[in-house]
Design an enzyme around this catalytic site. Sequence first.
Site, PDB file in Angstrom:
ATOM      1  N   HIS A  82      31.576  14.222  -3.931  1.00  9.67           N
ATOM      2  CA  HIS A  82      32.129  14.258  -2.575  1.00  9.67           C
ATOM      3  C   HIS A  82      31.979  15.657  -2.005  1.00  9.67           C
ATOM      4  O   HIS A  82      32.254  16.621  -2.701  1.00  9.67           O
ATOM      5  CB  HIS A  82      33.614  13.881  -2.599  1.00  9.67           C
ATOM      6  N   MET A 110       0.860  -1.187   0.000  1.00  6.49           N
ATOM      7  CA  MET A 110       0.000   0.000   0.000  1.00  6.49           C
ATOM      8  C   MET A 110       0.896   1.238   0.000  1.00  6.49           C
ATOM      9  O   MET A 110       1.212   1.804   1.049  1.00  6.49           O
ATOM     10  CB  MET A 110      -0.925  -0.028   1.204  1.00  6.49           C
TER      11      MET A 110
HETATM   12  P1  FAD Z   1      -6.330   6.615  -1.683  1.00  3.87           P
HETATM   13  O1  FAD Z   1      -5.247   7.592  -1.600  1.00  3.87           O
HETATM   14  O2  FAD Z   1      -6.830   6.002  -0.429  1.00  3.87           O
HETATM   15  O3  FAD Z   1      -7.518   7.359  -2.444  1.00  3.87           O
HETATM   16  C1  FAD Z   1      -8.770   6.774  -2.627  1.00  3.87           C
HETATM   17  C2  FAD Z   1      -9.784   7.872  -2.843  1.00  3.87           C
HETATM   18  O4  FAD Z   1     -11.007   7.294  -3.282  1.00  3.87           O
HETATM   19  C3  FAD Z   1     -10.144   8.655  -1.579  1.00  3.87           C
HETATM   20  O5  FAD Z   1     -10.007  10.027  -1.813  1.00  3.87           O
HETATM   21  C4  FAD Z   1     -11.590   8.278  -1.295  1.00  3.87           C
HETATM   22  O6  FAD Z   1     -12.331   9.326  -0.704  1.00  3.87           O
HETATM   23  C5  FAD Z   1     -12.089   7.984  -2.691  1.00  3.87           C
HETATM   24  N1  FAD Z   1     -13.251   7.087  -2.742  1.00  3.87           N
HETATM   25  C6  FAD Z   1     -13.402   5.884  -2.147  1.00  3.87           C
HETATM   26  N2  FAD Z   1     -14.582   5.323  -2.489  1.00  3.87           N
HETATM   27  C7  FAD Z   1     -15.184   6.196  -3.322  1.00  3.87           C
HETATM   28  C8  FAD Z   1     -16.411   6.178  -4.041  1.00  3.87           C
HETATM   29  N3  FAD Z   1     -17.248   5.137  -3.992  1.00  3.87           N
HETATM   30  N4  FAD Z   1     -16.712   7.257  -4.791  1.00  3.87           N
HETATM   31  C9  FAD Z   1     -15.882   8.326  -4.892  1.00  3.87           C
HETATM   32  N5  FAD Z   1     -14.693   8.381  -4.263  1.00  3.87           N
HETATM   33  C10 FAD Z   1     -14.357   7.328  -3.504  1.00  3.87           C
HETATM   34  N6  FAD Z   1       2.622   5.898   1.003  1.00  3.87           N
HETATM   35  C11 FAD Z   1       3.827   6.225   0.475  1.00  3.87           C
HETATM   36  O7  FAD Z   1       4.166   5.753  -0.618  1.00  3.87           O
HETATM   37  N7  FAD Z   1       4.666   7.095   1.116  1.00  3.87           N
HETATM   38  C12 FAD Z   1       4.343   7.625   2.323  1.00  3.87           C
HETATM   39  O8  FAD Z   1       5.123   8.404   2.877  1.00  3.87           O
HETATM   40  C13 FAD Z   1       3.109   7.279   2.906  1.00  3.87           C
HETATM   41  N8  FAD Z   1       2.746   7.804   4.092  1.00  3.87           N
HETATM   42  C14 FAD Z   1       1.529   7.472   4.630  1.00  3.87           C
HETATM   43  C15 FAD Z   1       1.194   7.992   5.864  1.00  3.87           C
HETATM   44  C16 FAD Z   1      -0.015   7.683   6.450  1.00  3.87           C
HETATM   45  C17 FAD Z   1      -0.367   8.249   7.801  1.00  3.87           C
HETATM   46  C18 FAD Z   1      -0.934   6.849   5.748  1.00  3.87           C
HETATM   47  C19 FAD Z   1      -2.272   6.544   6.344  1.00  3.87           C
HETATM   48  C20 FAD Z   1      -0.616   6.330   4.508  1.00  3.87           C
HETATM   49  C21 FAD Z   1       0.628   6.617   3.939  1.00  3.87           C
HETATM   50  N9  FAD Z   1       1.027   6.091   2.712  1.00  3.87           N
HETATM   51  C22 FAD Z   1       2.251   6.406   2.193  1.00  3.87           C
HETATM   52  C23 FAD Z   1       0.151   5.187   1.946  1.00  3.87           C
HETATM   53  C24 FAD Z   1      -0.550   5.972   0.810  1.00  3.87           C
HETATM   54  O9  FAD Z   1      -1.278   7.035   1.381  1.00  3.87           O
HETATM   55  C25 FAD Z   1      -1.484   5.047   0.039  1.00  3.87           C
HETATM   56  O10 FAD Z   1      -0.756   3.926  -0.411  1.00  3.87           O
HETATM   57  C26 FAD Z   1      -2.063   5.778  -1.170  1.00  3.87           C
HETATM   58  O11 FAD Z   1      -2.795   6.918  -0.776  1.00  3.87           O
HETATM   59  C27 FAD Z   1      -2.970   4.855  -1.980  1.00  3.87           C
HETATM   60  O12 FAD Z   1      -3.475   5.546  -3.064  1.00  3.87           O
HETATM   61  P2  FAD Z   1      -4.863   5.162  -3.762  1.00  3.87           P
HETATM   62  O13 FAD Z   1      -5.024   6.106  -4.897  1.00  3.87           O
HETATM   63  O14 FAD Z   1      -4.896   3.718  -4.044  1.00  3.87           O
HETATM   64  O15 FAD Z   1      -5.983   5.400  -2.658  1.00  3.87           O
HETATM   65  P1  NAD Z   2       2.198  -1.941   8.581  1.00  2.00           P
HETATM   66  O1  NAD Z   2       1.724  -3.161   7.921  1.00  2.00           O
HETATM   67  O2  NAD Z   2       3.396  -1.225   8.062  1.00  2.00           O
HETATM   68  O3  NAD Z   2       2.531  -2.261  10.111  1.00  2.00           O
HETATM   69  C1  NAD Z   2       1.587  -2.836  10.969  1.00  2.00           C
HETATM   70  C2  NAD Z   2       2.347  -3.498  12.105  1.00  2.00           C
HETATM   71  O4  NAD Z   2       1.403  -3.885  13.084  1.00  2.00           O
HETATM   72  C3  NAD Z   2       3.107  -4.758  11.657  1.00  2.00           C
HETATM   73  O5  NAD Z   2       4.435  -4.683  12.079  1.00  2.00           O
HETATM   74  C4  NAD Z   2       2.336  -5.874  12.344  1.00  2.00           C
HETATM   75  O6  NAD Z   2       3.155  -6.973  12.687  1.00  2.00           O
HETATM   76  C5  NAD Z   2       1.778  -5.162  13.571  1.00  2.00           C
HETATM   77  N1  NAD Z   2       0.596  -5.794  14.162  1.00  2.00           N
HETATM   78  C6  NAD Z   2      -0.462  -6.333  13.520  1.00  2.00           C
HETATM   79  N2  NAD Z   2      -1.336  -6.838  14.418  1.00  2.00           N
HETATM   80  C7  NAD Z   2      -0.821  -6.584  15.654  1.00  2.00           C
HETATM   81  C8  NAD Z   2      -1.260  -6.860  16.982  1.00  2.00           C
HETATM   82  N3  NAD Z   2      -2.399  -7.503  17.233  1.00  2.00           N
HETATM   83  N4  NAD Z   2      -0.496  -6.449  18.013  1.00  2.00           N
HETATM   84  C9  NAD Z   2       0.677  -5.803  17.787  1.00  2.00           C
HETATM   85  N5  NAD Z   2       1.144  -5.529  16.536  1.00  2.00           N
HETATM   86  C10 NAD Z   2       0.399  -5.910  15.500  1.00  2.00           C
HETATM   87  O7  NAD Z   2       0.918  -0.984   8.680  1.00  2.00           O
HETATM   88  P2  NAD Z   2       0.792   0.542   9.102  1.00  2.00           P
HETATM   89  O8  NAD Z   2       2.010   1.030   9.769  1.00  2.00           O
HETATM   90  O9  NAD Z   2      -0.515   0.642   9.808  1.00  2.00           O
HETATM   91  O10 NAD Z   2       0.664   1.253   7.693  1.00  2.00           O
HETATM   92  C11 NAD Z   2      -0.422   0.920   6.808  1.00  2.00           C
HETATM   93  C12 NAD Z   2      -0.015   1.028   5.379  1.00  2.00           C
HETATM   94  O11 NAD Z   2       0.255   2.372   5.036  1.00  2.00           O
HETATM   95  C13 NAD Z   2       1.211   0.217   5.083  1.00  2.00           C
HETATM   96  O12 NAD Z   2       0.896  -0.726   4.097  1.00  2.00           O
HETATM   97  C14 NAD Z   2       2.221   1.172   4.573  1.00  2.00           C
HETATM   98  O13 NAD Z   2       2.837   0.710   3.406  1.00  2.00           O
HETATM   99  C15 NAD Z   2       1.442   2.450   4.295  1.00  2.00           C
HETATM  100  N6  NAD Z   2       2.292   3.553   4.774  1.00  2.00           N
HETATM  101  C16 NAD Z   2       3.442   3.816   4.107  1.00  2.00           C
HETATM  102  C17 NAD Z   2       4.292   4.793   4.561  1.00  2.00           C
HETATM  103  C18 NAD Z   2       5.558   5.044   3.835  1.00  2.00           C
HETATM  104  O14 NAD Z   2       5.680   4.598   2.709  1.00  2.00           O
HETATM  105  N7  NAD Z   2       6.507   5.748   4.416  1.00  2.00           N
HETATM  106  C19 NAD Z   2       3.979   5.520   5.691  1.00  2.00           C
HETATM  107  C20 NAD Z   2       2.803   5.222   6.372  1.00  2.00           C
HETATM  108  C21 NAD Z   2       1.966   4.242   5.886  1.00  2.00           C
END
Ligand code: FAD
Ligand code: NAD
Length: 468
Positions: A446, A320
């Site tokens: 460097h 994701m």
């Molecule tokens: P989303 O970004 O989830 O977008 C889906 C959109 O669809 C939403 O706007 C929603 O409102 C809309 N939608 C849903 N259903 C409907 C419907 N029926 N009709 C109309 N609209 C609808 N990833 C990274 O690569 N780098 C990071 O640093 C990173 N940091 C993150 C930090 C946090 C706190 C979180 C929660 C996630 C992070 N991620 C990061 C993960 C990243 O945000 C997701 O992988 C990414 O947003 C997925 O993109 P997407 O387009 O699939 O879906």
């Molecule tokens: P994650 O899958 O990275 O981590 C979840 C963690 O929770 C795992 O280490 C898992 O072993 C642990 N866990 C699961 N069940 C548990 C339990 N019962 N008790 C204790 N630990 C448990 O998921 P996340 O940190 O919630 O992030 C969600 C998604 O969002 C990820 O797929 C990540 O790729 C994406 N994301 C990406 C970035 C980035 O790219 N920098 C930043 C934030 C989020």
Amino acid sequence: MSTYDVAVIGSGPGGYVAAIRCAQLGMKTALIEKYSSLGGTCLNVGCIPSKALLDSSHHYEDAVKHFEDHGIELTGEVKVNLQKMIERKESVVNQTVDGIKFLMNKNKIEVFEGIGSFKDATHIEISKSEGESETIEAKHIIIATGSKPASLPFIQLDKERVITSTEALKMKEVPKHLVIIGGGVIGLELGQVYMRLGAEVSVVEYMDRIIPTMDAALSKELTKSLKKQGMKFYVSHQVNAVERKGDEVIIKAKDKKDKEVEFKGDYCLVAVGRKPFTEGLNADASGVKIDDRGRVEVNEHLQTNVKNIYAIGDVIKGPMLAHKASEEGTLVAETIAGQKPHINYNLIPGVVYTWPEVAAVGKTEEQLKEEGVKYKEGKFPMRALGRSRASGDTDGFVKILSDESTDEVLGVHMIGARTADLIAEAVTAMEFRASAEDISRMSHAHPTYAEAVKEAALAATDNRPIHM
Ligand code: FAD
Ligand code: NAD
């Protein structure tokens, strides 16, 4: 009724990129988003706001802990104004989201605000917040509806004290003790934000190490570095109860000896992963299959079982990540246009934006062992770099794994300052199937952190780093 070549449901980094690429390829394109703010999870409650808070809290930490080492003396008190920090984060989000609106106009993409639900395989009803609705027709439809935070069955997320990442991005106070369930990416990034701002932070992780899907050497080094900064880790702990009592949250877990352990905090962040989101989509009406984990099923062209409907991003299998969703958006647009695009999923980099940053691409050492691949390892510590000593960022290393007989680079794992940016070199090298020797023979400026990549490549080629 308006008709389109392509309708994209969801405006995250998957959906909006797909829409732009479709428009660039000459298709009449519609984008449907249920919120007024475009950009999905990534721009609104994900990548961008979390990085804004990481940057702000890093400045504060530097001022409090590191300025003095650099000969900078602060005479007044250094204080956190959390409200202002959150407001700044919101303004960064707003600017970024406005940028997407601009790009939609520029590319003549029609944006519909409302929930998109299938009427059949070519018609989508868009329900707006005022109760009105309209239906559009599209030859091709791309599902890009993303994901939502996952939880555990026994947890009641009250979104006040027992929170997800969404609430953690808009806190009204710095927690005294933030207990985080899950030592993955979200837990560590947001944990570091509040630890820097003064919270005690305890991470309770089910597996025997944090960031368990990354190379074990990265987990070890990150644990060491974050522990030094004050974060507490409880790995191999299975949380089995979370209870709120007034302003206190009590988290109960079993350690690996089956002993009950209790944590008390004023906030509990649940960061145990995310789940695909298809609510309101009415996928049944289109005939599109959803698998038993709630993901839209797709083939290698990201096409669902219904020929004209595709799906991308968090709502399908795979990591994701925003950049994975965007690559998939481009792939589907080009496929619809009759091209033959390809994504090498092995080369989608993964990054954790803690400090030190963690970044990786390709196979981990554990995967190579499991697959029985014979490999060489070259490792170079950041502390041996002049650049790292100049900035004071000496934690971390770069590790390159290359094939024992051909020297082809199979995996690159790095932790240290700016590795989130450094990993691009490894992706480029691996896309061109470079050997470790190829990297070692390229000039690296460097003094830079990137010199660690060259040195690790020299170490992998025939164990001859220069500065170690
Ligand atoms: P989303 O970004 O989830 O977008 C889906 C959109 O669809 C939403 O706007 C929603 O409102 C809309 N939608 C849903 N259903 C409907 C419907 N029926 N009709 C109309 N609209 C609808 N990833 C990274 O690569 N780098 C990071 O640093 C990173 N940091 C993150 C930090 C946090 C706190 C979180 C929660 C996630 C992070 N991620 C990061 C993960 C990243 O945000 C997701 O992988 C990414 O947003 C997925 O993109 P997407 O387009 O699939 O879906
Ligand atoms: P994650 O899958 O990275 O981590 C979840 C963690 O929770 C795992 O280490 C898992 O072993 C642990 N866990 C699961 N069940 C548990 C339990 N019962 N008790 C204790 N630990 C448990 O998921 P996340 O940190 O919630 O992030 C969600 C998604 O969002 C990820 O797929 C990540 O790729 C994406 N994301 C990406 C970035 C980035 O790219 N920098 C930043 C934030 C989020």
